[in-house]
Design a protein around this motif. Structure first.
Motif, PDB file in Angstrom:
ATOM      1  N   VAL A 111       0.671  -1.434   0.037  1.00 24.95           N
ATOM      2  CA  VAL A 111      -0.080   0.046   0.357  1.00 24.95           C
ATOM      3  C   VAL A 111       1.103   1.053   0.042  1.00 24.95           C
ATOM      4  N   LYS A 112       1.021   2.131  -0.801  1.00 25.66           N
ATOM      5  CA  LYS A 112       1.601   2.915  -1.026  1.00 25.66           C
ATOM      6  C   LYS A 112       0.897   4.748  -0.819  1.00 25.66           C
ATOM      7  N   ILE A 113       1.287   4.521   0.787  1.00 28.14           N
ATOM      8  CA  ILE A 113       0.211   6.331   0.945  1.00 28.14           C
ATOM      9  C   ILE A 113       0.623   7.642   0.609  1.00 28.14           C
ATOM     10  N   GLY A 114       1.841   7.975   0.365  1.00 25.08           N
ATOM     11  CA  GLY A 114       1.999   9.253   0.337  1.00 25.08           C
ATOM     12  C   GLY A 114       3.854   9.315  -0.651  1.00 25.08           C
ATOM     13  N   SER A 115       4.174  10.967  -0.522  1.00 21.00           N
ATOM     14  CA  SER A 115       5.153  10.748  -0.546  1.00 21.00           C
ATOM     15  C   SER A 115       6.276  11.533   0.221  1.00 21.00           C
ATOM     16  N   ASP A 116       7.338  11.659   0.210  1.00 23.27           N
ATOM     17  CA  ASP A 116       8.030  12.425   1.912  1.00 23.27           C
ATOM     18  C   ASP A 116       9.721  12.868   0.902  1.00 23.27           C
ATOM     19  N   GLY A 117       9.971  13.511   1.607  1.00 21.90           N
ATOM     20  CA  GLY A 117      11.011  14.386   1.653  1.00 21.90           C
ATOM     21  C   GLY A 117      11.951  14.133   2.760  1.00 21.90           C
ATOM     22  N   ILE A 118      13.381  14.069   2.403  1.00 24.88           N
ATOM     23  CA  ILE A 118      14.552  13.545   3.157  1.00 24.88           C
ATOM     24  C   ILE A 118      15.246  15.110   3.706  1.00 24.88           C
ATOM     25  N   VAL A 119      14.542  15.578   4.465  1.00 24.14           N
ATOM     26  CA  VAL A 119      15.205  16.902   4.705  1.00 24.14           C
ATOM     27  C   VAL A 119      16.236  17.157   5.513  1.00 24.14           C
ATOM     28  N   PHE A 120      17.614  17.755   5.124  1.00 27.18           N
ATOM     29  CA  PHE A 120      18.785  18.266   6.167  1.00 27.18           C
ATOM     30  C   PHE A 120      18.435  19.083   6.342  1.00 27.18           C
ATOM     31  N   ALA A 121      17.883  19.723   8.107  1.00 27.62           N
ATOM     32  CA  ALA A 121      18.268  20.376   8.969  1.00 27.62           C
ATOM     33  C   ALA A 121      19.179  20.857   9.511  1.00 27.62           C
ATOM     34  N   GLN A 122      19.052  22.339  10.039  1.00 25.78           N
ATOM     35  CA  GLN A 122      19.438  22.648  11.514  1.00 25.78           C
ATOM     36  C   GLN A 122      18.596  23.533  12.120  1.00 25.78           C
ATOM     37  N   SER A 123      19.669  24.051  13.470  1.00 24.94           N
ATOM     38  CA  SER A 123      19.325  25.000  13.950  1.00 24.94           C
ATOM     39  C   SER A 123      18.385  26.074  13.903  1.00 24.94           C
ATOM     40  N   SER A 124      16.970  26.414  13.563  1.00 22.01           N
ATOM     41  CA  SER A 124      16.828  27.989  13.272  1.00 22.01           C
ATOM     42  C   SER A 124      17.918  29.591  13.527  1.00 22.01           C
ATOM     43  N   GLU A 125      18.079  29.359  14.290  1.00 26.10           N
ATOM     44  CA  GLU A 125      19.152  30.207  15.053  1.00 26.10           C
ATOM     45  C   GLU A 125      20.318  30.830  14.068  1.00 26.10           C
ATOM     46  N   ASN A 126      20.676  29.550  13.028  1.00 25.30           N
ATOM     47  CA  ASN A 126      21.684  29.625  12.216  1.00 25.30           C
ATOM     48  C   ASN A 126      20.717  30.636  10.642  1.00 25.30           C
ATOM     49  N   ASP A 127      21.198  30.946   9.778  1.00 29.49           N
ATOM     50  CA  ASP A 127      21.007  31.409   8.267  1.00 29.49           C
ATOM     51  C   ASP A 127      20.606  30.051   8.011  1.00 29.49           C
ATOM     52  N   ALA A 128      20.255  30.271   7.289  1.00 30.45           N
ATOM     53  CA  ALA A 128      19.820  28.719   5.972  1.00 30.45           C
ATOM     54  C   ALA A 128      21.151  28.768   4.976  1.00 30.45           C
ATOM     55  N   ILE A 129      21.353  27.703   4.848  1.00 31.30           N
ATOM     56  CA  ILE A 129      22.602  27.754   3.343  1.00 31.30           C
ATOM     57  C   ILE A 129      21.505  26.253   2.809  1.00 31.30           C
ATOM     58  N   GLU A 130      22.190  26.211   1.330  1.00 30.00           N
ATOM     59  CA  GLU A 130      22.615  25.838   0.379  1.00 30.00           C
ATOM     60  C   GLU A 130      23.655  24.916  -0.052  1.00 30.00           C
ATOM     61  N   LEU A 131      22.834  23.587  -0.285  1.00 30.75           N
ATOM     62  CA  LEU A 131      23.984  22.582  -0.444  1.00 30.75           C
ATOM     63  C   LEU A 131      24.192  22.059  -2.162  1.00 30.75           C
ATOM     64  N   THR A 132      24.552  21.294  -3.074  1.00 32.57           N
ATOM     65  CA  THR A 132      25.368  20.338  -3.079  1.00 32.57           C
ATOM     66  C   THR A 132      24.772  19.224  -3.018  1.00 32.57           C
ATOM     67  N   LEU A 133      23.823  18.144  -4.410  1.00 35.65           N
ATOM     68  CA  LEU A 133      24.268  17.012  -3.926  1.00 35.65           C
ATOM     69  C   LEU A 133      25.863  16.234  -3.410  1.00 35.65           C
ATOM     70  N   GLU A 134      26.792  17.164  -4.165  1.00 33.90           N
ATOM     71  CA  GLU A 134      28.358  16.629  -4.074  1.00 33.90           C
ATOM     72  C   GLU A 134      28.381  16.831  -2.880  1.00 33.90           C
ATOM     73  N   GLN A 135      28.233  18.091  -2.748  1.00 36.96           N
ATOM     74  CA  GLN A 135      28.580  18.737  -1.055  1.00 36.96           C
ATOM     75  C   GLN A 135      28.513  18.473  -0.136  1.00 36.96           C
ATOM     76  N   LEU A 136      26.974  17.877   0.469  1.00 42.43           N
ATOM     77  CA  LEU A 136      26.509  16.631   1.294  1.00 42.43           C
ATOM     78  C   LEU A 136      27.218  15.424   1.100  1.00 42.43           C
ATOM     79  N   PHE A 137      27.092  14.865  -0.224  1.00 41.42           N
ATOM     80  CA  PHE A 137      28.086  12.961   0.033  1.00 41.42           C
ATOM     81  C   PHE A 137      29.692  13.682  -0.065  1.00 41.42           C
ATOM     82  N   LEU A 138      30.552  14.478   0.116  1.00 40.79           N
ATOM     83  CA  LEU A 138      31.603  14.579   0.826  1.00 40.79           C
ATOM     84  C   LEU A 138      31.678  14.808   2.254  1.00 40.79           C
TER      85      LEU A 138
END
Length: 342
Positions: A111-138
């Motif tokens: 039974v397939k019920i929906g979709s989900d994203g895997i998030v890479f999250a941090q405390s909101s005390e920090n500024d938001a950042i962007e990553l490439t898949l390669e940077q995350l992999f490394l």
């Protein structure tokens, strides 16, 4: 909480099932047993509570064991001591289905019920950042290329990977190897970029570093959320619904320029997105009369539809055609076959 379910219909069905169960199955039990994914757990818990409130049956027992752990329990066999349903944040593997069959679990509905994203999250005390898949992999890989050679990961700070990234220690709380979230993360965030890096020879590489930068935080995603409020320099890996519930304290990371938002996850634009499932042991249906009343409730529009309760707590809704396919499979108790996974 406002309830828009047709309570009378559910009660009537459940009571009828109970009467039939008492009359024909002397050893029947009326409490459903559910195990599996910590990502699916919040959605399944909502349905179990609703089911207990609007039917004559007891609230199902549900455990968060991780996708892999749940499938192991589910596939142990048929009978009183085994679960009726297992939740999964990834699709069952061929090897797992074959083990099920070897142990006599031969009639399973997927039974397939929906979709989900895997998030890479941090405390909101920090500024938001962007990553490439390669940077995350490394940041997470056990071995990375340096001067064309694969070596033990030397990166201790994000800025060592790329000068544009924060000068913060790499500290990542993530799921264990029994987790479907971990499986999906390795497939989507590690296999994909590693195949594009020459040093890996075009092969997928999914070994996660074990030098302390990646911290196995267990199956309970709520504990990762809690740790990020205490360790504000760290990042965490978990399902989107946990970010949705904690936007006051957490901020998600954009991957390849795409933020983890419902529309992007549903459309497949967010790079680390996956489907959510549960598996029903049809061989228990006669001995556990409420089993398919619960399943019917779960896949109803009231739960998984565009205006459903589960969307309100973070489920990414499937397109209408897929939701109809899901309900058709449930209605027909479609049996999952080995060929379906090949």
């Amino acid at each position: 909480m406002n309830r828009i379910l047709n309570n009378r219909a559910f009660k009537t069905t459940a009571i009828a099932a109970a009467v039939i169960g008492v009359a024909t199955v002397a050893h029947a039990r009326d409490q459903i047993r559910i195990v599996g994914s910590s990502t699916v757990y919040p959605f399944a818990s909502y349905v179990t509570e609703e089911f207990g409130a609007v039917t004559e049956y007891p609230t199902p027992v549900i455990e968060s064991t991780g996708s892999g752990g749940g499938l192991r329990l589910f596939c142990n066999g048929v009978g009183e001591g085994t679960p009726d349903i297992t939740n999964a944040s990834r699709r069952i593997k061929l090897s797992e289905l074959e083990r099920c069959i070897e142990n006599g679990v031969t009639d399973i509905t997927e039974v397939k019920i929906g979709s989900d994203g895997i998030v890479f999250a941090q405390s909101s005390e920090n500024d938001a950042i962007e990553l490439t898949l390669e940077q995350l992999f490394l940041a997470v890989a056990a071995k990375v290329p340096v001067d064309g050679e694969l070596v033990d990961n030397p990166y201790t700070n994000w800025s060592e990977i790329d000068a544009s990234l924060p000068d913060r220690e790499i500290s990542i709380y993530g799921p264990p190897t029994t987790s479907g979230t971990r499986d999906a993360f390795e497939e989507l965030a590690m296999e994909v970029p590693s195949e594009e890096i020459e040093a890996y020879g075009g092969e997928a590489y999914t070994d996660v570093r074990s030098d302390g930068a990646y911290i196995d935080a267990g199956e309970n995603d709520n504990l990762i959320v809690q740790r990020l409020s205490e360790d504000t320099d760290a990042f965490g890996i978990f399902g989107y619904s946990f970010l949705e519930e904690n936007t006051d304290t957490l901020v998600g990371t954009a991957i390849e320029g795409v933020a983890p938002e419902p529309e992007a996850i549903s459309a497949g634009d967010y790079p680390i997105a996956r489907s959510l499932w549960f598996y029903v042991k049809n061989q228990h249906a006669d001995d556990v009369p409420p089993l398919y009343d619960y399943v019917d409730m779960f896949v109803s529009e009231t739960m998984i539809g565009n205006g459903g309760y589960l969307r309100d707590i973070g489920l990414i809704v499937l397109p209408e055609a897929e939701r109809e396919q899901t309900r058709e499979k449930v209605e027909n108790r479609a049996q999952l076959e080995v060929d379906d996974l090949k």
